[in-house]
Design a protein around this motif. Structure first.
Motif, PDB file in Angstrom:
ATOM      1  N   SER A 311       0.793  -1.134   0.095  1.00 59.17           N
ATOM      2  CA  SER A 311       0.087   0.037  -0.118  1.00 59.17           C
ATOM      3  C   SER A 311       0.794   1.161   0.153  1.00 59.17           C
ATOM      4  N   VAL A 312       2.130   1.135   0.801  1.00 65.12           N
ATOM      5  CA  VAL A 312       2.722   2.466   0.806  1.00 65.12           C
ATOM      6  C   VAL A 312       3.461   2.579  -0.557  1.00 65.12           C
ATOM      7  N   ILE A 332       1.389  11.041   8.888  1.00 60.92           N
ATOM      8  CA  ILE A 332       1.167   9.915   7.942  1.00 60.92           C
ATOM      9  C   ILE A 332       1.464   8.822   8.412  1.00 60.92           C
ATOM     10  N   ARG A 333       2.339   8.843   9.733  1.00 67.77           N
ATOM     11  CA  ARG A 333       2.496   7.371  10.263  1.00 67.77           C
ATOM     12  C   ARG A 333       1.235   6.982  10.982  1.00 67.77           C
ATOM     13  N   LEU A 334       0.418   7.945  11.570  1.00 69.81           N
ATOM     14  CA  LEU A 334      -0.435   7.627  12.212  1.00 69.81           C
ATOM     15  C   LEU A 334      -1.791   6.934  11.142  1.00 69.81           C
ATOM     16  N   GLY A 392       2.153  -2.954  10.916  1.00 65.75           N
ATOM     17  CA  GLY A 392       1.891  -1.814  10.360  1.00 65.75           C
ATOM     18  C   GLY A 392       2.961  -0.770  10.595  1.00 65.75           C
ATOM     19  N   LEU A 393       3.941  -1.291  11.679  1.00 71.67           N
ATOM     20  CA  LEU A 393       4.789  -0.017  12.300  1.00 71.67           C
ATOM     21  C   LEU A 393       5.805   0.380  11.009  1.00 71.67           C
ATOM     22  N   ARG A 398       7.969   3.998   7.078  1.00 72.82           N
ATOM     23  CA  ARG A 398       8.467   4.225   5.746  1.00 72.82           C
ATOM     24  C   ARG A 398       7.897   5.112   5.029  1.00 72.82           C
ATOM     25  N   ALA A 399       6.650   5.089   5.214  1.00 72.93           N
ATOM     26  CA  ALA A 399       5.749   6.132   4.495  1.00 72.93           C
ATOM     27  C   ALA A 399       6.054   7.642   5.007  1.00 72.93           C
TER      28      ALA A 399
END
Length: 409
Positions: A311-312, A332-334, A392-393, A398-399
């Motif tokens: 997805s990223v 973005i991380r959230l 998801g971390l 990375r995103a």
């Protein structure tokens, strides 16, 4: 060089105004995460399915094993754990020993003993009729029994009546559950060919968990066995029911009471110990299956991580646009962490429902009480969220590290 304050004064901006990134509320985070899942519904469903299968496997293993133990405990509570059996052992020369004929009366004089009954092996066979070949015995044992046997072993009649003091003197027989099935007899009142003569079936027993050898036996009265079948009157097994607090004490004196002259030739056992061992074996098997469920859960977590990484990569332009419009790295991380948690929560909810359904269906077919421990459901939900956060971390970090220009390139 002009200061930032002078620049604001020349442009007419308020010197007290600073550009501060907007905060995302919980509802905003959930909305953004759900939008990412709705954009690729098939992939989200397949990834959630991996989590659901893992949670369902773990919950079903715990639920089924717990339901099995609950049924076993219910059986033990109904039958009691205070039943002892006495059998003849071997003499010092290796020959088969014999229990004295008066052993029942001697055991009955032990204070804590509540009931005692004997069974004696008879040299005879039982057939459906007198036309069955002699070799086709169906592995059905013929035994002489005493009227107090059902009380001692905790058995109940499935059909008909048990032998009493009066009917024990006549050619009547009670069949165990397996014996009746092998003889294809479903109702009392039928005659069977036993010991080269006709015996009337007075009843059929239900299965006896603590004395399963009776299930494949044809039971005749003690006096009738001596009169019609040449029974020698020596018991081959005693069933002793004692007061619960005194079971071990009774167990230690049974051998010397049954055969004072040779107590070493007497074997005493406790049938409920076998059921306790069965429960321990079920627990071991449950731990093994629980490990397999954990592996399935790990595979589901890897699937979620894979989905989020892809997805990223696919949404780099979206990430760059959001960064260019002012979204911070933390936002973005959230966003991606919320997507991962929602994906795992979706799979976890489906897994809980599926696990409870499987447990209920299996327990119902086995006539067990349905028991799904609360700790298993809470643990499954917690494991789901932990897997979602862990999976998801990395994609979220990375995103967030993508710069706007790099993401939009």
């Amino acid at each position: 060089m002009r200061s930032r304050t002078e620049g604001r004064e020349r442009t007419g901006a308020d010197p007290r105004t600073e550009l501060v990134p907007a905060r995302l509320g919980a509802a905003d985070v959930a909305r953004v995460g759900a939008a990412g899942l709705r954009a690729r519904p098939l992939r989200a469903v397949l990834s959630a399915l991996g989590i659901a299968i893992g949670i369902a496997a773990m919950l079903a293993v715990v639920g089924i094993s717990t339901s099995s133990r609950a049924d076993l405990n219910r059986t033990l509570d109904r039958l009691g754990t205070n039943l002892l059996t006495v059998e003849p052992g071997s003499t010092m020369f290796g020959d088969a020993a014999r229990l004295p004929g008066e052993s029942v009366a001697m055991v009955g004089r032990i204070g804590p003993v509540q009931s005692v009954a004997a069974v004696g092996r008879v040299t005879a066979h039982v057939y459906r009729n007198d036309h069955i070949p002699a070799g086709q015995t169906g592995s059905i044992a013929v035994v002489a029994v005493q009227p107090g046997l059902p009380t001692a072993v905790g058995s109940h009649m499935h059909r008909g009546v048990w032998l009493n003091e009066a009917t024990s003197r006549y050619p009547g027989v009670v069949l165990g559950a397996a014996a009746a099935r092998r003889l294809d007899i479903r109702e009392p009142g039928t005659r069977v060919w036993l010991g080269n003569q006709w015996f009337g079936v007075t009843g059929i027993l239900e299965p006896v968990p603590l004395a399963d050898e009776l299930d494949s036996s044809a039971m005749v009265g003690w006096p009738a066995a001596e009169q019609f079948l040449s029974f020698d009157g020596h018991p081959t097994e005693l069933y002793v029911r004692s007061a619960e607090p005194s079971v071990e004490a009774v167990r230690t004196v049974l051998a010397s009471t049954v055969n004072p002259e040779a107590p070493s030739e007497v074997q005493v056992s406790r049938p409920s110990d076998a059921l306790a061992a069965q429960r321990a074996a079920d627990s071991t098997l449950g731990a093994l299956l629980l490990g397999l469920g954990a592996v399935a859960l790990l595979v589901g977590g890897i699937g979620v991580a894979n989905t989020m990484v892809i997805s990223v990569l696919e949404r780099r332009p979206e990430i760059g646009l959001r960064r260019a419009l002012g979204a911070t790295r933390g936002q973005i991380r959230l966003q991606f962490l919320a997507e991962s948690l929602l994906l795992s929560a979706l799979g976890g909810a489906g897994g809980l429902l599926l696990g409870i359904g499987v447990t209920t269906a299996y327990a119902t077919t086995q006539d067990w009480p349905t028991v799904v421990p609360l700790w298993a459901m809470v643990g499954g939900a917690g494991a789901t969220l932990l897997i979602g956060a862990t999976a998801g971390l990395y994609p979220a970090v990375r995103a967030s590290r993508l710069s706007p220009t790099e993401a939009l390139a």
